[in-house]
Enzyme design. Sequence first.
Site, PDB file in Angstrom:
ATOM      1  N   ASP A 182       0.838  -1.193   0.000  1.00 13.60           N
ATOM      2  CA  ASP A 182       0.000   0.000   0.000  1.00 13.60           C
ATOM      3  C   ASP A 182       0.874   1.244   0.000  1.00 13.60           C
ATOM      4  OD1 ASP A 182      -2.352   1.837   0.701  1.00 13.60           O
ATOM      5  OD2 ASP A 182      -3.304  -0.127   0.801  1.00 13.60           O
ATOM      6  N   HIS A 234      -4.229   6.239   3.288  1.00 17.20           N
ATOM      7  CA  HIS A 234      -4.814   5.016   2.740  1.00 17.20           C
ATOM      8  C   HIS A 234      -4.217   3.766   3.373  1.00 17.20           C
ATOM      9  CE1 HIS A 234      -5.790   1.951  -0.329  1.00 17.20           C
ATOM     10  NE2 HIS A 234      -6.777   2.761  -0.691  1.00 17.20           N
ATOM     11  N   SER A 404     -11.032  -0.727  -1.636  1.00  9.84           N
ATOM     12  CA  SER A 404      -9.810  -0.754  -0.821  1.00  9.84           C
ATOM     13  C   SER A 404     -10.126  -0.998   0.645  1.00  9.84           C
ATOM     14  CB  SER A 404      -9.057   0.574  -0.952  1.00  9.84           C
ATOM     15  OG  SER A 404      -8.406   0.669  -2.183  1.00  9.84           O
TER      16      SER A 404
END
Length: 846
Positions: A182, A234, A404
């Site tokens: 990620d 994220h 996600s």
Amino acid sequence: MSCFNASHRDFSMSLPAQRIWRVLVVLLSVVFAHYAFAAANSESERVSGIIVKFDAAQVTKRPELADTARRAAALSRVASVTQAPSMQLRYVRQLASQAELYRFDAPVTLDQANDAAARIAASPGVSYAAVNRVMRNQAFPVDAEYPMQWGFRLNYSEQGANFEAAWDISKGSGTQTIGIVDSGVAKAHPELTGQLRRTSEFPNGGYDFFQFSSASPPDTRDDDPEQSVSSCGHGSHVAGTISAQTSFVNGGSAAGVVGGAPNSKVLMARALDFTGEESDVVDAMLWLAGLPVSGVALNPTPVSVINMSLGGNGQCGPAYADAISQLASRGVTVVAAAGNNSTNVSGFAPANCRGVVSVAASDVSGNLAWFSNFGRKVAITAPGLSIYSTGGSEGGNCYKSGTSMAAPHVTAALGLAQTVAPNLSTNQTLLAVRSSARPFPSQSNCTSLECGAGLLDAKRLLDRVASDSASTIGWNASDESVRENDGEVAFTLSRIGSTSAAASVNVLALNNTAVQGIDFGAPDPAVVSWAAGQSDDRVVRVPIIARPGEQGARGFGLTLSTSSPGVQLMSPTAVAVSIAEVDCNAVTDLALGDTVSGVLGSPSQAYCRGGVRGANFNTLRYRFTATAGTRVTLMMNSTTSAPAVLDPYVYLLDSNLRVIAENDDIVTGVSRNSFIEQFELPTSGTFYIDATTWSPSQDAAGSFQLSVFNCGPYRATSSCNLDIDNDGFFGVTDGLLGLRATLGFSSDALTDGLRFRACASRRDSAAILPFVAQQVNTAGPPLSTPFDFDGDNAVTAATDGLLLARLAAGMPLAQAVQGLISPAASRSMEAAIRAYLLNQCSLTLP
């Protein structure tokens, strides 16, 4: 100590008591046979059996037997009589209350069990019958912000992933490491800092594979996977969903949010910021699995599941496919987000790769989230709308939506499953995910869309992999597309759950538009068997028969059946196979060096419907001939006027119409060109080019130019390389680059005014200067300095550099050396320099 041998029973009853037993035997047989394998609707209200107390006056007593032994013998007989092939009912023991416990293995809901108990209680000779409910220790998170995390719960208003029930079985393991590829992680976040897998080699909880040379300062690879400063990062959000610090009712801090596998550790492989490159992602995947990556120490804590909440448009591609295959061979499962384009996942990689657990996103009601991709390649749907998790660089939590956010719910659930069943193969894992999915609610829009096998249910997943009573067998994929010249198609059959008994399944081929014996052969094997104790994967292969001249796709199916007791087949029991045509009605001839124009999407165009992408994709096919060893570069550029975009995709095929090279985008995310660079042809003969698009509809219309370049005959040796721009030729550009580099030119001045051929891969100073420096400074046997053509142990512009430029311009060697070579040089004669250039630098001079 007393011992009771159930195989030797000796007891008698009065006639009234015998009648009572007969009634009870029949009743138990009917009731349990009806309910034994009913699927539980609420896993939190499961029961394990029935508690029955008999009226003592109805049972004949025998003084010679102790009371407990007498009752055990009598009820053991009942249990043995009521057993049916479809179930295992057994007497367990007598309770202190003198009641007797019967247990059945398959899940039964509380309502069904209550009904069965009432029917038993109403029979003569029974004092009462009550359900034996499963009591949970209620491992309930007490973290203050847990009420905001609907994705972990399952109740009448929240169609989450049912982690609350799963946590009573497993919360993960401190020895387990879960991998994440990620955008990095906030190492100082209080919910994450203690959850990172830190080792002496990687003290920061992972590695940073992301490279951004234009940043200031440049972002290069190092052992610090810290995320970019963000209020809702994220990578941190994903890591928190998987393994945020969590406190249960048995004590501990009660701050913040919870994670799905809180007792496990996570390891971050940073491979992107907001965007990244596939090459870095592949390195990150392989490193997490413990495989070697150049310049990086081996990961000492290899993972068995990797979360990849990332992706991009296009086909799976060979780089991803190869990496996933390597991971599968090591038992590593890849979980990937299906994408947020509200379109079919087949055009989104790596979620469309074979063997990946592709995850779509759901909302709180069990609908497919409005943004989520869908399609036959989706394995399962998980919570992905308004997901609350960790985010800030040093603290703070936040909401995010996307596939996600759905993928890490599945990854966390697999982390729990692997602590219960640590030896699952990747195929078994995929089967477990799909076969344990909870059906979509009746009002869900997923009942009419392709959202995978159902909704993620962590508790059902753990029950499925840990079952000691039932064996589940099924395909590891729902469909497969092959080309008619691929030779065969192969599907894996997996077995999970109980392996106490032997099992077998029959494989039957089903004709559709493809006909057995004409388009495909018989499945091999037709019967797949496992002995007791075996659970390894089995492969079923089906030969594919090419039918030249056929235009269009054809299909057939494979289906399973079984008569083995205790075996459940994963639904659906059938898989579909689509056979794509490889022939084209129209093929345009090319010669090396040609550039042609074409148009995709024109109604008047005679497209190839047997192109490598299949009948749904506009494709123009070309062919050329070449000899083995020729290096070719293919360039397909959109010439469509802005703002419209044609998104090209180019394939290179061998003489048997098999793909040997392909490219979607030269630069990731820039969808106006495709480029296959300096591909060395393995054989002599005819080769084909399919000029097409990545999508059958979106950005699939427009004009293009296709160029085929012969990248030259020059082949460098291991000791000297004169092809400075790497275009396959030694020419003027190489000579001037060599001369300028030895004169000390740098930056733009090095390449100013030079024209590079399409085959050239070194075009700027950042690539050229290090290459030249290696030729000038690096020792390489048998040379000390490769570009020291005159052998005077120095590379100078006035001799070696100028000689290189003269030769590249076509000057004969006898003239090129005049006025350059010192008599003191070891190679002062023309013959010695000619031999050196031939033997060491592979340059033949006239």
